[in-house]
Enzyme design. Sequence first.
Site, PDB file in Angstrom:
ATOM      1  N   ILE A 129      60.591  45.393  31.022  1.00 34.73           N
ATOM      2  CA  ILE A 129      60.594  44.037  31.570  1.00 34.73           C
ATOM      3  C   ILE A 129      60.250  43.056  30.457  1.00 34.73           C
ATOM      4  CG2 ILE A 129      59.728  42.490  33.353  1.00 34.73           C
ATOM      5  CD1 ILE A 129      60.879  45.012  34.561  1.00 34.73           C
ATOM      6  N   LYS A 130      61.056  42.004  30.362  1.00 37.23           N
ATOM      7  CA  LYS A 130      60.740  40.888  29.461  1.00 37.23           C
ATOM      8  C   LYS A 130      60.273  39.727  30.323  1.00 37.23           C
ATOM      9  CE  LYS A 130      62.870  37.684  26.123  1.00 37.23           C
ATOM     10  NZ  LYS A 130      64.078  37.380  25.320  1.00 37.23           N
ATOM     11  N   THR A 131      59.073  39.227  30.034  1.00 38.91           N
ATOM     12  CA  THR A 131      58.535  38.141  30.840  1.00 38.91           C
ATOM     13  C   THR A 131      57.724  37.204  29.963  1.00 38.91           C
ATOM     14  OG1 THR A 131      57.459  37.662  32.959  1.00 38.91           O
ATOM     15  CG2 THR A 131      56.340  39.232  31.510  1.00 38.91           C
TER      16      THR A 131
END
Length: 256
Positions: free
Chosen positions: A167-169
């Site tokens: 996940i990129k956040t």
Amino acid sequence: MQSRLSWIFNPKTGKTVMLAFDHGYFQGPTTGLERIDINIAPLFEHADVLMCTRGILRSVVPPATNKPGVLRASGANSILAELSNEAVALSMDDAVRLNSCAVAAQVYIGSEYEHQSIKNIIQLVDAGMKVGMPTMAVTGVGKDMVRDQRYFSLATRIAAEMGAQIIKTYYVEKGFERIVAGCPVPIVIAGGKKLPERETLEMCWQAIDQGASGVDMGRNIFQSDHPVAMMKAVQAVVHHNETADRAYELYLSEKQ
């Protein structure tokens, strides 16, 4: 799957420094990306992973670069319309053909096109499982969404529950460790809008200290006055546990 994930995350540190320059898929030739062959190519050797579109990978990135690539797999939108209205824009066959280490797509929780963006992630995860290709879900934020711990905890967990392997956040100052704790897969942080170099390095350090598995930055690297020096400073934080102060000293020395 595990083999490709090992291309992304350094086996010694378990972390990664990705260089994101896929912005053109909806922004066009934004500042710093007008000439990728001139402005971005010198940074390739200092990144662990490159994040771009298949068009740029084929037309600009030399095959001899020999860096793992995360391919942008969502698109069909632009800054002139609703950003969350995306479709899958890459076949898994082409991702394999280009020897990418993962594919990436936005997920817009709470937006008008939330349902479609989640379906895009599901489609990529299902196709990726057949060929051992990881999917990275990128938490896009709607115009009216509040960027806080509660929102990103929701968005990251939903993406992980749908099967995304990474996940990129965004980093948030309050409660980021709770976002990481509630997400069962590795999180890498986005850089977001350009910040002063010292602030960027502090954000990197805080994120890593609170459990992030790396960074995936673009504008805070290639829009810096000294992008190579900035890449080296970020590497020092992520892989060598340097503080923001020490990394900034490295940046100042490298920019000479």
